[in-house]
Design an enzyme around this catalytic site. Structure first.
Site, PDB file in Angstrom:
ATOM      1  N   LYS A 283       0.838  -1.212   0.000  1.00  0.00           N
ATOM      2  CA  LYS A 283       0.000   0.000   0.000  1.00  0.00           C
ATOM      3  C   LYS A 283       0.867   1.254   0.000  1.00  0.00           C
ATOM      4  O   LYS A 283       0.628   2.191  -0.776  1.00  0.00           O
ATOM      5  CB  LYS A 283      -0.889  -0.035   1.253  1.00  0.00           C
ATOM      6  CG  LYS A 283      -1.467   1.292   1.674  1.00  0.00           C
ATOM      7  CD  LYS A 283      -2.341   1.143   2.892  1.00  0.00           C
ATOM      8  CE  LYS A 283      -1.691   1.465   4.210  1.00  0.00           C
ATOM      9  NZ  LYS A 283      -1.429   2.890   4.457  1.00  0.00           N
ATOM     10  N   ASN A 284       1.874   1.271   0.862  1.00  0.00           N
ATOM     11  CA  ASN A 284       2.662   2.494   1.034  1.00  0.00           C
ATOM     12  C   ASN A 284       3.600   2.774  -0.133  1.00  0.00           C
ATOM     13  O   ASN A 284       4.168   3.864  -0.220  1.00  0.00           O
ATOM     14  CB  ASN A 284       3.450   2.448   2.348  1.00  0.00           C
ATOM     15  CG  ASN A 284       2.533   2.575   3.552  1.00  0.00           C
ATOM     16  OD1 ASN A 284       1.344   2.830   3.401  1.00  0.00           O
ATOM     17  ND2 ASN A 284       3.080   2.385   4.745  1.00  0.00           N
TER      18      ASN A 284
ATOM     19  N   CYS B 189      -5.008   7.522   9.882  1.00  0.00           N
ATOM     20  CA  CYS B 189      -5.139   6.787  11.134  1.00  0.00           C
ATOM     21  C   CYS B 189      -5.005   7.717  12.332  1.00  0.00           C
ATOM     22  O   CYS B 189      -4.230   8.669  12.305  1.00  0.00           O
ATOM     23  CB  CYS B 189      -4.036   5.742  11.225  1.00  0.00           C
ATOM     24  SG  CYS B 189      -4.503   4.150  10.565  1.00  0.00           S
TER      25      CYS B 189
ATOM     26  N   ARG C 215       0.019  14.286  13.507  1.00  0.00           N
ATOM     27  CA  ARG C 215       0.766  14.002  12.279  1.00  0.00           C
ATOM     28  C   ARG C 215       0.822  15.276  11.451  1.00  0.00           C
ATOM     29  O   ARG C 215       0.086  15.447  10.486  1.00  0.00           O
ATOM     30  CB  ARG C 215       0.115  12.848  11.525  1.00  0.00           C
ATOM     31  CG  ARG C 215       0.142  11.558  12.319  1.00  0.00           C
ATOM     32  CD  ARG C 215      -0.509  10.423  11.583  1.00  0.00           C
ATOM     33  NE  ARG C 215       0.361   9.840  10.574  1.00  0.00           N
ATOM     34  CZ  ARG C 215       0.056   8.748   9.884  1.00  0.00           C
ATOM     35  NH1 ARG C 215      -1.098   8.152  10.072  1.00  0.00           N
ATOM     36  NH2 ARG C 215       0.882   8.272   8.975  1.00  0.00           N
TER      37      ARG C 215
ATOM     38  N   ASP D 102       4.951   0.567  12.124  1.00  0.00           N
ATOM     39  CA  ASP D 102       3.743  -0.109  11.622  1.00  0.00           C
ATOM     40  C   ASP D 102       3.656  -1.566  12.061  1.00  0.00           C
ATOM     41  O   ASP D 102       2.655  -2.240  11.796  1.00  0.00           O
ATOM     42  CB  ASP D 102       3.687  -0.029  10.089  1.00  0.00           C
ATOM     43  CG  ASP D 102       3.275   1.357   9.606  1.00  0.00           C
ATOM     44  OD1 ASP D 102       2.922   2.197  10.443  1.00  0.00           O
ATOM     45  OD2 ASP D 102       3.317   1.592   8.381  1.00  0.00           O
TER      46      ASP D 102
ATOM     47  N   ARG E  71      -8.067  -1.034   5.465  1.00  0.00           N
ATOM     48  CA  ARG E  71      -7.243   0.019   4.868  1.00  0.00           C
ATOM     49  C   ARG E  71      -5.867  -0.518   4.449  1.00  0.00           C
ATOM     50  O   ARG E  71      -5.217   0.064   3.588  1.00  0.00           O
ATOM     51  CB  ARG E  71      -7.053   1.186   5.857  1.00  0.00           C
ATOM     52  CG  ARG E  71      -8.340   1.954   6.104  1.00  0.00           C
ATOM     53  CD  ARG E  71      -8.098   3.210   6.892  1.00  0.00           C
ATOM     54  NE  ARG E  71      -6.964   3.911   6.349  1.00  0.00           N
ATOM     55  CZ  ARG E  71      -6.114   4.650   7.041  1.00  0.00           C
ATOM     56  NH1 ARG E  71      -6.287   4.782   8.325  1.00  0.00           N
ATOM     57  NH2 ARG E  71      -5.127   5.257   6.463  1.00  0.00           N
TER      58      ARG E  71
END
Ligand code: UD1
Length: 425
Positions: free
Chosen positions: A22-23, A116, A121, A306, A398
């Protein structure tokens, strides 16, 4: 709203494939905006965040079509540089659009990104980096207006090796006049994947994977006919920890083991047997397994934040006292009270958790508050005695494509149930 219902106690066994990262996919999807044309991205996971990025691209006039794990993206029809606020607020990665949009169109209008709930952030490093490239940025009433008649290369020293800021700056700098140097750049594998993609577009980027990235601006780029996204190291790490925690025997396929070194090292130290092959791992869990005396999350190649919630879940059943420090995000412990409900013995002290084990985990009704917290609760449910209900499956969606199907394939007893059904019982 959906929940996972898990009947714990099954030892995971068999083989599981890891989907695309995903990232890595998200910034690469944003990078397709840099020049008009047709792109084919392969190994793109079907996840909520990816769907949100598709919706954002569509709202900008881009045509996106999915066929299996391939995305066909035509950015020649780009017609807007205003990112709809509602979509922007759904995902932090929407901030990646700032660099490519401003580089292509000279302007971008965005809201503040969501994402999230894992502490504050901010986006100051993104903004300061782009300002250094000659982008004028004004913020008012929750809107960020970016204008750059001409992007100019510069040296940007990041106070912290932010993954997203490094990527945003890279994407804007490829079309800037002159050379850009990012000092104290993030070194994550996803940044290397972005470098490969940008270079496939005709950009001149080098140094990804080190702390110094150099980008020589080019006058024009071209689309990429075919590009394969790297496998998701966090999904692989989650399977690894789940296999070890359930005393399982699992092959994890489609991985790049070097991306997982820190995770493999820690789980191995607890006593689990891990054999590493070119593109797969073989994990054999043992009982009892040992605590980890001191572990700290840190930017790559350190232990990834993560994976912290999943590792904490794993360590609840380890023999002895483990100490885990979270240094990347300031509010990433929302899984702890839920794990405690399941019988874990964990104390939080500011940025540190102390886990005393082995705990006897028992099924409970718990709530996923963010993506990786959700994954850690699913793992705890797999290893616990009795039934666990994890509410908030959408958080897990997600980042994990069809997690329950993958786990069922390994012998887990887990199903997805609408929350309404559960409330009626
Ligand atoms: C990315 C990952 C996320 C991962 C994180 C850290 C994506 C889509 N997401 O997120 O899964 O958890 O890296 O590995 O790739 N910071 C600032 N100012 C900024 C930007 C960041 O202070 O402008 C701080 C953040 O608050 C945080 C730290 O820097 O404390 C790391 O954030 P960053 O590396 O930017 O993470 P993301 O790119 O958001």
């Amino acid at each position: 709203m959906e929940s996972f219902v898990i009947e714990g106690g099954a030892r995971l066994s068999g083989a599981v494939g890891v989907h695309g990262a995903k990232n890595a996919a998200l910034p690469i999807m944003a990078a397709t905006l840099l020049t008009g044309g047709t792109y084919v991205l392969e190994n793109v996971p079907d996840l909520l965040d990816i769907r949100t990025m598709i919706d954002i691209l569509a709202a900008l006039g881009v045509q996106v079509r999915r066929q299996g794990e391939r995305l066909f993206i035509d950015t020649s029809t780009l017609s807007s540089n205003v990112v709809p606020e509602l979509l922007m607020s759904q995902m932090r990665s929407s901030i990646f659009l700032m660099g490519p949009l401003v580089a292509r169109t000279g302007e971008a209008v965005l809201g503040y990104p969501g994402g999230c709930a894992i502490g504050s952030r901010p986006i100051d490093l993104h903004i300061e980096g782009l300002q250094k490239l000659n982008v004028n940025i004004h913020e008012y009433g929750g809107t960020i207006l970016c204008r750059a008649p001409k992007l100019k290369g510069s040296t940007i020293v990041l106070d912290y090796p932010s993954v997203g800021a490094t990527e945003n700056i890279m994407m804007a700098a490829v079309l800037a006049e002159g050379t850009t140097r990012i000092v104290n750049a993030a070194r994550e594998p996803e940044i290397q994947d972005l470098e490969r993609f940008l270079n496939a577009m005709g950009a001149r980027v080098r140094g990804a994977g080190t702390h110094a990235i150099v980008i020589e601006g080019v006058g024009a780029l071209h689309p990429v006919e075919r590009y394969r996204i790297i496998p998701d190291r966090i999904v692989a790490g989650t399977y690894l920890a789940a296999a070890a925690m359930t005393e399982g025997d699992v092959w994890i396929e489609n991985v790049i083991p070097e991306h997982l070194e820190a995770v493999i090292d820690v789980v191995h130290k607890t006593g689990a047997r891990i054999d590493v092959y070119a593109d797969r791992l073989h994990v054999k869990g043992v009982r009892p397994y040992r605590a980890v005396h001191k572990l700290s999350t840190s930017p790559h190649p350190g232990f990834p934040t993560d994976m912290q919630p999943q590792l904490v879940a794993y360590l609840t059943m380890a023999e002895g006292t483990s100490v885990v420090m979270e240094t990347v995000f300031d509010g990433r412990f929302r899984h702890i009270p839920e794990l405690v409900k399941m019988g874990a013995n964990i104390v939080v002290d500011y940025h540190t958790v102390v886990i005393r084990g082995p705990a006897r985990l028992v099924g409970a009704r718990v709530k996923a508050t963010d993506l990786r917290a959700g994954a850690s609760l699913v793992m705890a449910g797999l290893a616990a005695e009795g039934m666990t209900i994890v509410d908030g499956a959408h958080h897990v969606d997600r980042g994990y494509s069809d997690l329950e199907t993958a786990l069922c394939g390994l012998g887990a007893r887990i199903e997805r149930v609408p929350m309404k059904t559960l409330l009626a019982q």
